[in-house]
Write a protein that holds these residues in place. Structure first.
Motif, PDB file in Angstrom:
ATOM      1  N   LEU A 165     -45.395   9.963  18.561  1.00 32.03           N
ATOM      2  CA  LEU A 165     -44.067   9.533  18.117  1.00 32.03           C
ATOM      3  C   LEU A 165     -43.764   8.204  18.789  1.00 32.03           C
ATOM      4  CD1 LEU A 165     -41.300   9.876  16.757  1.00 32.03           C
ATOM      5  CD2 LEU A 165     -40.590  11.260  18.726  1.00 32.03           C
ATOM      6  N   ILE A 166     -43.545   7.177  17.985  1.00 35.08           N
ATOM      7  CA  ILE A 166     -43.253   5.832  18.490  1.00 35.08           C
ATOM      8  C   ILE A 166     -41.773   5.548  18.254  1.00 35.08           C
ATOM      9  CG2 ILE A 166     -43.762   3.372  18.270  1.00 35.08           C
ATOM     10  CD1 ILE A 166     -46.539   4.220  17.198  1.00 35.08           C
ATOM     11  N   LEU A 167     -41.047   5.337  19.342  1.00 36.29           N
ATOM     12  CA  LEU A 167     -39.618   5.056  19.257  1.00 36.29           C
ATOM     13  C   LEU A 167     -39.360   3.589  19.553  1.00 36.29           C
ATOM     14  CD1 LEU A 167     -38.181   8.093  21.287  1.00 36.29           C
ATOM     15  CD2 LEU A 167     -38.480   7.918  18.815  1.00 36.29           C
ATOM     16  N   THR A 168     -38.628   2.921  18.671  1.00 41.79           N
ATOM     17  CA  THR A 168     -38.204   1.540  18.920  1.00 41.79           C
ATOM     18  C   THR A 168     -36.708   1.457  18.647  1.00 41.79           C
ATOM     19  OG1 THR A 168     -38.796   0.923  16.651  1.00 41.79           O
ATOM     20  CG2 THR A 168     -40.435   0.529  18.357  1.00 41.79           C
ATOM     21  N   GLU A 169     -35.923   1.813  19.662  1.00 41.48           N
ATOM     22  CA  GLU A 169     -34.472   1.758  19.523  1.00 41.48           C
ATOM     23  C   GLU A 169     -33.978   0.374  19.932  1.00 41.48           C
ATOM     24  OE1 GLU A 169     -32.044   5.292  20.506  1.00 41.48           O
ATOM     25  OE2 GLU A 169     -33.771   5.856  21.701  1.00 41.48           O
ATOM     26  N   PHE A 170     -33.411  -0.342  18.984  1.00 42.87           N
ATOM     27  CA  PHE A 170     -32.857  -1.674  19.243  1.00 42.87           C
ATOM     28  C   PHE A 170     -33.875  -2.616  19.873  1.00 42.87           C
ATOM     29  CE2 PHE A 170     -29.035   1.049  19.349  1.00 42.87           C
ATOM     30  CZ  PHE A 170     -28.346   0.454  18.306  1.00 42.87           C
ATOM     31  N   VAL A 171     -35.143  -2.464  19.509  1.00 36.77           N
ATOM     32  CA  VAL A 171     -36.185  -3.354  20.001  1.00 36.77           C
ATOM     33  C   VAL A 171     -36.459  -4.467  18.997  1.00 36.77           C
ATOM     34  CG1 VAL A 171     -38.635  -3.516  20.564  1.00 36.77           C
ATOM     35  CG2 VAL A 171     -37.270  -1.641  21.473  1.00 36.77           C
ATOM     36  N   LEU A 172     -36.690  -4.102  17.753  1.00 38.47           N
ATOM     37  CA  LEU A 172     -37.033  -5.093  16.733  1.00 38.47           C
ATOM     38  C   LEU A 172     -35.961  -6.155  16.536  1.00 38.47           C
ATOM     39  CD1 LEU A 172     -38.759  -2.746  14.127  1.00 38.47           C
ATOM     40  CD2 LEU A 172     -39.788  -4.072  15.965  1.00 38.47           C
ATOM     41  N   PRO A 173     -34.663  -5.841  16.702  1.00 33.48           N
ATOM     42  CA  PRO A 173     -33.659  -6.901  16.554  1.00 33.48           C
ATOM     43  C   PRO A 173     -33.807  -8.041  17.541  1.00 33.48           C
ATOM     44  CG  PRO A 173     -32.609  -4.761  16.380  1.00 33.48           C
ATOM     45  CD  PRO A 173     -34.021  -4.526  16.813  1.00 33.48           C
ATOM     46  N   TYR A 174     -34.477  -7.819  18.662  1.00 32.21           N
ATOM     47  CA  TYR A 174     -34.620  -8.865  19.663  1.00 32.21           C
ATOM     48  C   TYR A 174     -35.929  -9.639  19.524  1.00 32.21           C
ATOM     49  CZ  TYR A 174     -30.519  -6.974  21.924  1.00 32.21           C
ATOM     50  OH  TYR A 174     -29.235  -6.558  22.184  1.00 32.21           O
ATOM     51  N   MET A 175     -36.690  -9.319  18.505  1.00 37.88           N
ATOM     52  CA  MET A 175     -37.924 -10.055  18.240  1.00 37.88           C
ATOM     53  C   MET A 175     -37.701 -11.016  17.080  1.00 37.88           C
ATOM     54  SD  MET A 175     -40.873  -7.131  18.418  1.00 37.88           S
ATOM     55  CE  MET A 175     -41.435  -6.418  19.960  1.00 37.88           C
ATOM     56  N   ASP A 176     -38.464 -12.099  17.089  1.00 37.70           N
ATOM     57  CA  ASP A 176     -38.420 -12.959  15.908  1.00 37.70           C
ATOM     58  C   ASP A 176     -39.176 -12.276  14.777  1.00 37.70           C
ATOM     59  OD1 ASP A 176     -41.257 -13.683  16.012  1.00 37.70           O
ATOM     60  OD2 ASP A 176     -40.704 -14.870  17.765  1.00 37.70           O
ATOM     61  N   SER A 177     -39.083 -12.829  13.606  1.00 38.99           N
ATOM     62  CA  SER A 177     -39.621 -12.181  12.410  1.00 38.99           C
ATOM     63  C   SER A 177     -41.113 -11.898  12.534  1.00 38.99           C
ATOM     64  CB  SER A 177     -39.344 -13.055  11.186  1.00 38.99           C
ATOM     65  OG  SER A 177     -39.855 -12.464  10.019  1.00 38.99           O
ATOM     66  N   GLN A 178     -41.873 -12.880  13.022  1.00 40.91           N
ATOM     67  CA  GLN A 178     -43.321 -12.700  13.116  1.00 40.91           C
ATOM     68  C   GLN A 178     -43.681 -11.668  14.164  1.00 40.91           C
ATOM     69  OE1 GLN A 178     -45.674 -14.111  11.032  1.00 40.91           O
ATOM     70  NE2 GLN A 178     -46.946 -12.577  12.047  1.00 40.91           N
ATOM     71  N   SER A 179     -42.998 -11.705  15.304  1.00 41.70           N
ATOM     72  CA  SER A 179     -43.302 -10.756  16.389  1.00 41.70           C
ATOM     73  C   SER A 179     -42.997  -9.320  15.982  1.00 41.70           C
ATOM     74  CB  SER A 179     -42.513 -11.124  17.648  1.00 41.70           C
ATOM     75  OG  SER A 179     -42.908 -12.377  18.151  1.00 41.70           O
ATOM     76  N   SER A 180     -41.872  -9.106  15.282  1.00 41.58           N
ATOM     77  CA  SER A 180     -41.541  -7.747  14.851  1.00 41.58           C
ATOM     78  C   SER A 180     -42.548  -7.243  13.832  1.00 41.58           C
ATOM     79  CB  SER A 180     -40.122  -7.700  14.278  1.00 41.58           C
ATOM     80  OG  SER A 180     -40.007  -8.522  13.132  1.00 41.58           O
ATOM     81  N   SER A 181     -42.996  -8.121  12.930  1.00 42.63           N
ATOM     82  CA  SER A 181     -44.014  -7.723  11.950  1.00 42.63           C
ATOM     83  C   SER A 181     -45.336  -7.389  12.645  1.00 42.63           C
ATOM     84  CB  SER A 181     -44.223  -8.832  10.921  1.00 42.63           C
ATOM     85  OG  SER A 181     -43.058  -9.028  10.145  1.00 42.63           O
ATOM     86  N   ASP A 182     -45.698  -8.219  13.632  1.00 43.66           N
ATOM     87  CA  ASP A 182     -46.938  -7.965  14.370  1.00 43.66           C
ATOM     88  C   ASP A 182     -46.875  -6.625  15.092  1.00 43.66           C
ATOM     89  OD1 ASP A 182     -47.909 -10.369  13.527  1.00 43.66           O
ATOM     90  OD2 ASP A 182     -47.477 -11.437  15.407  1.00 43.66           O
ATOM     91  N   PHE A 183     -45.720  -6.291  15.652  1.00 45.01           N
ATOM     92  CA  PHE A 183     -45.589  -5.037  16.390  1.00 45.01           C
ATOM     93  C   PHE A 183     -45.682  -3.839  15.442  1.00 45.01           C
ATOM     94  CE2 PHE A 183     -43.253  -1.519  18.217  1.00 45.01           C
ATOM     95  CZ  PHE A 183     -43.797  -1.454  19.495  1.00 45.01           C
ATOM     96  N   ILE A 184     -45.025  -3.920  14.293  1.00 42.33           N
ATOM     97  CA  ILE A 184     -45.080  -2.819  13.320  1.00 42.33           C
ATOM     98  C   ILE A 184     -46.517  -2.607  12.840  1.00 42.33           C
ATOM     99  CG2 ILE A 184     -44.333  -2.091  11.022  1.00 42.33           C
ATOM    100  CD1 ILE A 184     -41.704  -3.609  11.547  1.00 42.33           C
ATOM    101  N   LYS A 185     -47.222  -3.707  12.581  1.00 41.11           N
ATOM    102  CA  LYS A 185     -48.613  -3.607  12.123  1.00 41.11           C
ATOM    103  C   LYS A 185     -49.504  -3.066  13.235  1.00 41.11           C
ATOM    104  CE  LYS A 185     -52.304  -6.315   9.975  1.00 41.11           C
ATOM    105  NZ  LYS A 185     -52.715  -7.656   9.485  1.00 41.11           N
TER     106      LYS A 185
END
Length: 708
Positions: A197-217
């Motif tokens: 189970l991977i939890l990302t609470e209020f993490v992606l909003p603090y990343m830029d678009s490319q970084s958040s996409s890279d993390f999800i991938k």
């Protein structure tokens, strides 16, 4: 994290915590941690949620968290905690304790300690956050015996911001560096092949678009059997984007505040390797998982009346579920009721959507009147309003200015001609003597005679509901006298958020009809009473036909001698989308109820304002579980046809989520003026929430131009 752009939404400022425009991402992340911890701590202190570990954390630095105590903040924190706890327990149950949980951006969350104490066994739990946040949490754990005891033995390295125990690991890391993140997790004994189970609470909003996409991938490729739960901000209304952009520019921020819609969130996860994905908003998920008994318990914890503010905030937050491999079955269980079932399907009428324009009305300028003060007289919610005559005069009393301050002022509002083809209004505070109701909110005010009015029900500063009747008589222009008459008959139970109106019986005698509301314990009522006005005699009425469910916070209007009821909240605090007509029956003290069979369904909504023009019911504003600017709906009461109008806001500072306002159709105020549309005058009520301030923008007097 060195993120420069926010792609998943703005942060809201609540109770003294403000996100300044030029603060570093690290500072904003730590502020978010303080904010969330404070809200959770407040929820546990008042009894919403049992978390002894959170109380220990907040007690170590009470000055940082004690400001979070407004009712809707506390309720929002409780709803969020309940949803997250439910998902964690479902994962542990599904994997039969063979899974592992990785929480990114965990902050001072105490889920591991709470669950281990409750379950009595080890849980493979990893938390990742900024090194400074991790070091603070390690110091808290070391200083708290109840927490360190559960870890038994552990290896702590403050310089490297790490804590290692047999089943709990905590370390600081920059999430933008995903190439080294998996290696760090492998060192801690994390097995990518296990259910995760991977939890990302209020993490992606603090990343830029490319970084958040890279993390999800990265998370998709690294864990073949996993469930990813994201928590963030979403919206789907163009008007809200315009409003947020205005405030961002005003405060000098360079953030990108284009929040994703649920559809774009789902598409992003699927495009980046997740097999299935869906989105719930917080209110829908909460009501799906909690039974009626728990909601009844919560209702008794705190006398809570800010349904509107809490809903506007919580509906903006989503839970995004994505899964692959062996955890697809768990995803389907969590999805058992999709978020789309929580809102009315409007596709059948979308093609007929029209446009309505909202604009400010001018205020009468007088040398002896403080214009700013006059405008503030209508800045209130939960007030009672009545139309005086057919010449656009209105009287309003009581209500709330802010969350805690109740009002007792009597205000006269009127339309005084036009300026540049826009109506001009005048607001005046009236004088009133006699036996006043005092400060009160959510009462009702009706006109019972030529210069006489009746105020009924409501709740006072002590949060006590009442069933009192006050008579208000106009002695001379803008001078009134309060009195309390002698009441006879079966007096109704105390109530507030009810509906009241004056209708005429067949003999032309005026009667006040009262339906529903909330009682002194916060429970919805489903009874109906009639008050004869000469003399004052109460009668409880029997209901027949299509009897409405017990409810409160309806929209209402009078049509052809009958009371129309639309929407509201039922006894389970769920919005209603039904439209009823309540009429006097042939039998004495009996009400016939009729449910309208409409060609297209109305949205489930509460605290709307309703007004009748000819044979059409116009429904303005209100609160839905569906995020966005509420449309205006027009119902043809004769044939059941409905049409909806999108509200086009002329200025970004105008409120776009209007509810609880006074609403009436402007009569012809200029004999030679040609009106090309129906003009709806609105004042009071709630509006949108400025993300840089905790205050609600209450609706200033405005006009809606509607072409029927």
């Amino acid at each position: 994290m060195d993120a420069a752009t926010v792609c998943w939404g703005p942060r809201k400022s609540i109770s003294g915590f403000r996100w300044g425009p030029r603060k570093s991402v690290t500072t904003r992340i730590r502020q978010t941690n303080d904010l969330i911890t404070g809200m959770k701590a407040a929820a546990t202190r008042v009894g919403y949620f049992n978390d002894s570990f959170l109380n220990l954390i907040s007690s170590l630095s009470i000055s940082r968290y004690d400001a979070i105590n407004t009712p809707w903040c506390v309720r929002f924190a409780y709803v969020r905690m309940i949803c997250m706890d439910h998902i964690l327990r479902k994962f542990i149950e599904e994997t039969q304790h063979g899974g592992q949980i990785i929480s990114f951006g965990a902050g001072f969350d105490t889920a591991y300690f709470r669950l281990k104490e409750a379950l009595g066994r080890d849980i493979c739990f990893v938390e990742v956050d900024l090194p400074k946040v991790v070091c603070e949490k390690i110091e808290i754990i070391q200083a708290t015996p109840n927490m360190s005891y559960l870890l038994k033995t552990c290896d702590i390295n403050i310089k490297e911001a790490t804590l290692k125990s047999s089943d709990y690991h905590l370390f600081g890391f920059n999430l933008n560096n995903t190439s080294e993140l998996l290696l760090k997790l492998l060192e801690l004994g994390i097995d990518p092949s296990r259910p995760t189970l991977i939890l990302t609470e209020f993490v992606l909003p603090y990343m830029d678009s490319q970084s958040s996409s890279d993390f999800i991938k990265w998370s998709s490729e690294s864990f073949p059997h996993s469930l990813h739960l994201s928590h963030g901000v979403t919206h789907s209304a163009e008007e809200i984007t315009k409003t947020l952009q205005y405030f961002q520019a005003k405060h000098g921020s360079t953030w990108n505040i284009d929040c994703p819609t649920p559809d774009t969130v789902v598409k992003q996860f699927k495009d980046l390797g997740w097999e299935e994905s869906f989105v719930h908003n917080l209110p829908c998920y909460y009501y799906k998982i909690k039974d009626f008994g728990e909601r009844q318990r919560v209702r008794q914890v705190c006398f809570f009346d800010e349904y509107e503010n809490a809903a506007l905030v919580s509906q903006a937050f989503f839970l995004a579920f994505s899964a692959k491999g062996k955890l697809l079955s768990l995803l389907q269980k969590l999805r058992s009721s999709d978020v789309n079932t929580c809102k009315c399907n409007l596709k059948s009428i979308a093609s007929s959507q029209k446009s309505a324009v909202l604009n400010r009305v001018y205020h009468v300028e007088k040398s002896d009147v403080n214009t700013d003060y006059a405008l503030k007289l209508t800045c209130r919610n939960g007030h009672a309003t009545v139309a005086l005559q057919e010449n656009n005069d209105y009287l309003m009393y009581g209500g709330k200015c802010g969350e805690d301050f109740l009002m007792d002022s009597l205000v006269h509002v009127s339309i005084k001609g036009t300026k540049d083809s826009i109506p001009v209004h005048e607001t005046t505070e009236c004088s009133a003597s006699g036996q006043s109701p005092g400060r009160i909110a959510y009462s009702s005010l009706v006109k019972s005679g030529k210069d006489e009015f009746i105020l009924y029900g409501g709740y006072d500063e002590d949060c006590e509901a009442n069933s009192d009747i006050f008579v208000l008589k106009e002695m001379e222009p803008k001078k009134y006298l309060w009195s309390m008459p002698t009441l006879n008959g079966t007096i109704p139970s105390a109530r507030w958020r009810h509906t009241a109106a004056v209708i005429m019986d067949k003999k032309g005698k005026a009667l006040m009809i009262v339906y529903g509301g909330k009682d002194g314990f916060g429970d919805a009522l489903g009874d109906c009473y009639i008050l004869a006005l000469e003399p004052f005699q109460w009668h409880r009425c029997a209901l027949s036909g299509d009897i409405p469910d017990a409810s409160h916070s309806h929209g209402s209007a009078v049509w052809k001698g009958s009371l129309l009821l639309y929407g509201g909240l039922d006894c389970d605090e769920k919005p209603i989308n039904k439209l009823y007509k309540l009429s006097l029956a042939e039998a004495k003290h009996q009400i016939d109820c009729h449910l309208f069979n409409l060609c297209s369904p109305l949205p489930a909504r509460y605290k709307s304002s309703c007004v009748v023009k000819d044979d059409s019911l116009i429904i303005v504003g209100g609160v839905e579980w569906k995020l966005g600017s509420p449309e205006i709906f027009v119902v043809d009461l004769c044939n059941g046809l409905t049409s909806n109008y999108k509200i086009n806001v002329q200025l970004p500072t105008e409120p776009v989520l209007i509810y609880g306002m006074s609403c009436n159709i402007i009569q012809d105020h200029a004999p030679n003026r040609i009106k090309k549309s129906t003009e709806i005058f609105i004042f009071g009520g709630g509006g949108y929430i400025n993300p840089y301030d905790e205050e609600v923008l209450f609706t200033k007097p405005s006009i809606i131009f509607l072409e029927l």
